[in-house]
Motif scaffolding. Structure first.
Motif, short mmCIF file in Angstrom:
data_model
loop_
_atom_site.label_atom_id
_atom_site.label_comp_id
_atom_site.label_asym_id
_atom_site.label_seq_id
_atom_site.Cartn_x
_atom_site.Cartn_y
_atom_site.Cartn_z
N ILE A 8 0.57 6.12 3.03
CA ILE A 8 0.55 6.04 1.54
C ILE A 8 1.90 5.49 1.46
CG2 ILE A 8 1.01 7.52 -0.52
CD1 ILE A 8 -1.19 9.64 0.70
N SER A 9 2.01 4.56 0.51
CA SER A 9 3.24 3.98 0.04
C SER A 9 3.32 4.23 -1.46
CB SER A 9 3.35 2.67 0.22
OG SER A 9 3.40 2.28 1.62
N VAL A 10 4.54 4.31 -1.98
CA VAL A 10 4.80 4.61 -3.31
C VAL A 10 5.66 3.26 -4.11
CG1 VAL A 10 6.30 6.29 -4.76
CG2 VAL A 10 5.20 6.96 -2.58
N LEU A 11 4.90 3.27 -5.39
CA LEU A 11 5.81 2.15 -6.11
C LEU A 11 6.12 2.98 -7.46
CD1 LEU A 11 6.27 -0.55 -7.54
CD2 LEU A 11 3.83 -0.70 -8.00
N ARG A 12 7.56 2.93 -7.46
CA ARG A 12 8.11 3.55 -8.85
C ARG A 12 8.33 2.42 -9.85
NH1 ARG A 12 10.57 7.32 -12.21
NH2 ARG A 12 12.64 7.19 -12.00
N ILE A 13 7.70 2.37 -11.03
CA ILE A 13 7.82 1.31 -12.03
C ILE A 13 8.92 2.06 -13.08
CG2 ILE A 13 6.91 0.22 -13.75
CD1 ILE A 13 4.62 0.01 -12.39
N GLY A 14 10.04 1.22 -13.29
CA GLY A 14 10.99 1.47 -14.13
C GLY A 14 12.15 2.50 -13.64
N HIS A 15 13.53 2.14 -14.11
CA HIS A 15 14.20 2.94 -13.81
C HIS A 15 15.63 2.75 -14.94
CE1 HIS A 15 17.55 4.77 -11.43
NE2 HIS A 15 18.34 3.81 -11.80
N ARG A 16 15.84 3.83 -15.70
CA ARG A 16 16.96 3.74 -16.78
C ARG A 16 18.17 3.82 -16.06
NH1 ARG A 16 13.73 7.85 -20.16
NH2 ARG A 16 13.46 8.70 -18.02
N GLY A 54 -7.27 -5.69 -0.16
CA GLY A 54 -8.47 -4.67 -0.16
C GLY A 54 -7.88 -3.10 -0.05
N LYS A 55 -6.24 -2.98 -0.37
CA LYS A 55 -5.89 -1.66 -0.35
C LYS A 55 -6.07 -0.88 -1.79
CE LYS A 55 -2.99 -2.97 3.15
NZ LYS A 55 -1.51 -3.31 3.58
N THR A 56 -5.85 0.19 -1.55
CA THR A 56 -6.43 1.28 -2.91
C THR A 56 -4.99 1.50 -3.76
OG1 THR A 56 -8.11 2.23 -1.80
CG2 THR A 56 -7.50 3.34 -3.61
N GLU A 115 -9.71 7.00 2.01
CA GLU A 115 -8.99 5.75 2.27
C GLU A 115 -8.13 5.64 3.23
OE1 GLU A 115 -9.73 3.48 0.10
OE2 GLU A 115 -10.96 4.42 -1.63
N LYS A 116 -7.90 4.33 3.77
CA LYS A 116 -6.98 4.19 4.86
C LYS A 116 -5.60 3.94 4.33
CE LYS A 116 -9.96 2.94 8.69
NZ LYS A 116 -11.23 3.27 8.04
N ASN A 117 -5.40 2.98 3.22
CA ASN A 117 -4.17 2.53 2.69
C ASN A 117 -4.01 2.84 1.34
OD1 ASN A 117 -2.24 1.12 4.52
ND2 ASN A 117 -4.19 0.31 5.23
N ILE A 118 -3.21 3.50 0.78
CA ILE A 118 -2.86 3.92 -0.83
C ILE A 118 -1.76 3.46 -1.21
CG2 ILE A 118 -2.70 5.72 -2.50
CD1 ILE A 118 -5.09 7.07 -1.03
N LEU A 119 -1.72 2.64 -2.29
CA LEU A 119 -0.22 2.65 -3.18
C LEU A 119 -0.41 3.30 -4.29
CD1 LEU A 119 2.38 0.87 -3.22
CD2 LEU A 119 1.02 -0.67 -4.76
N VAL A 120 0.37 4.59 -4.34
CA VAL A 120 0.58 5.53 -5.20
C VAL A 120 1.73 4.90 -6.19
CG1 VAL A 120 1.63 7.19 -4.09
CG2 VAL A 120 0.90 7.86 -6.21
N VAL A 121 1.19 4.88 -7.66
CA VAL A 121 2.03 4.49 -8.69
C VAL A 121 2.54 5.19 -9.52
CG1 VAL A 121 2.47 2.45 -10.31
CG2 VAL A 121 0.95 2.10 -8.37
N ILE A 122 3.90 5.59 -9.79
CA ILE A 122 4.29 6.54 -10.78
C ILE A 122 5.33 6.02 -11.59
CG2 ILE A 122 4.20 8.54 -9.30
CD1 ILE A 122 7.10 8.25 -8.24
#
Ligand code: SAM
Length: 190
Positions: A3-11, A79-81, A102-109
């Protein structure tokens, strides 16, 4: 499962502490990478320093990015989730079984409002309860439910310091790069 993480936005400045906590939770709760938009280089350095001391730098890294869309599109192309955490989504409990397959997840917050198109790009829009709270809480619960607590048994390799769990007080051990067995002086063991 990775699992990887994508953080969108940063004030800038205002969100420094929260974004640092996102990265620390991601690392401590078993994810392997955090992509961050708009964050300062100093913030990455802070987390890199922590990782150097507490271990796991070969298993975890942070990448500062300028274009979240490109990261999402690259993951989709492979093809990752993509799992977007939002209070408007489907309750995690309703999807947990299929997500664990799932094998590979990108979790977005998000930090504040996330771009509308993300809701369509995501394979799953998942709610950690349908009430507003925090991206740090949402990420923590998501990772814990996905890894079922096993993340806490993980070894953080090459740690310079390590906590020895104690019922009272603080016990911190400084690790040497190579240790020698007391009973055997023939050579080093790792
Ligand atoms: N209105 C936002 C939303 O769509 O969830 C709340 C913004 S909140 C300050 C920042 C981030 O926390 C959100 O982008 C989302 O990733 C996460 N978050 C907050 N509450 C959540 C919940 N109940 N379930 C899942 N994620 C949540």
């Amino acid at each position: 499962m990775k699992i990887s993480v994508l953080r969108i936005g940063h004030r800038l400045v205002r969100d420094d502490r929260l974004t640092t906590h996102v990265a620390l939770v991601a690392r401590a709760f078993g994810s392997e990478k955090v992509y961050m938009t708009d964050a300062a280089d100093s913030l990455k350095q802070t987390v890199d320093e922590i990782t150097k001391s507490w271990g796991g730098s070969s298993d975890f890294n942070i990448e500062l990015i300028s274009n979240w869309n490109r990261v999402v599109m690259n993951w989709k192309r492979e093809g990752k989730t993509i799992v977007h955490l939002t209070m408007y989504g489907i309750p995690l409990g309703d999807r947990i079984k299929e997500l664990r397959r799932e094998k590979n997840i990108l979790v977005v917050i998000g930090a504040e409002k996330v771009p509308r198109e993300l809701y369509d790009l995501a394979n799953y829009n998942i709610a950690i309860g349908n009430q507003p709270h925090s991206e740090v809480a949402a990420l923590s619960i998501f990772l814990d439910r996905m890894f079922e607590g096993k993340q806490f048994n993980r070894e953080f390799r090459d740690a310079k310091i390590k906590i020895i769990p104690a019922a009272k007080g603080k016990i911190v051990r400084e690790m040497t790069p190579v240790s020698y067995e007391k009973s055997d002086s023939k050579g080093p063991t790792t």
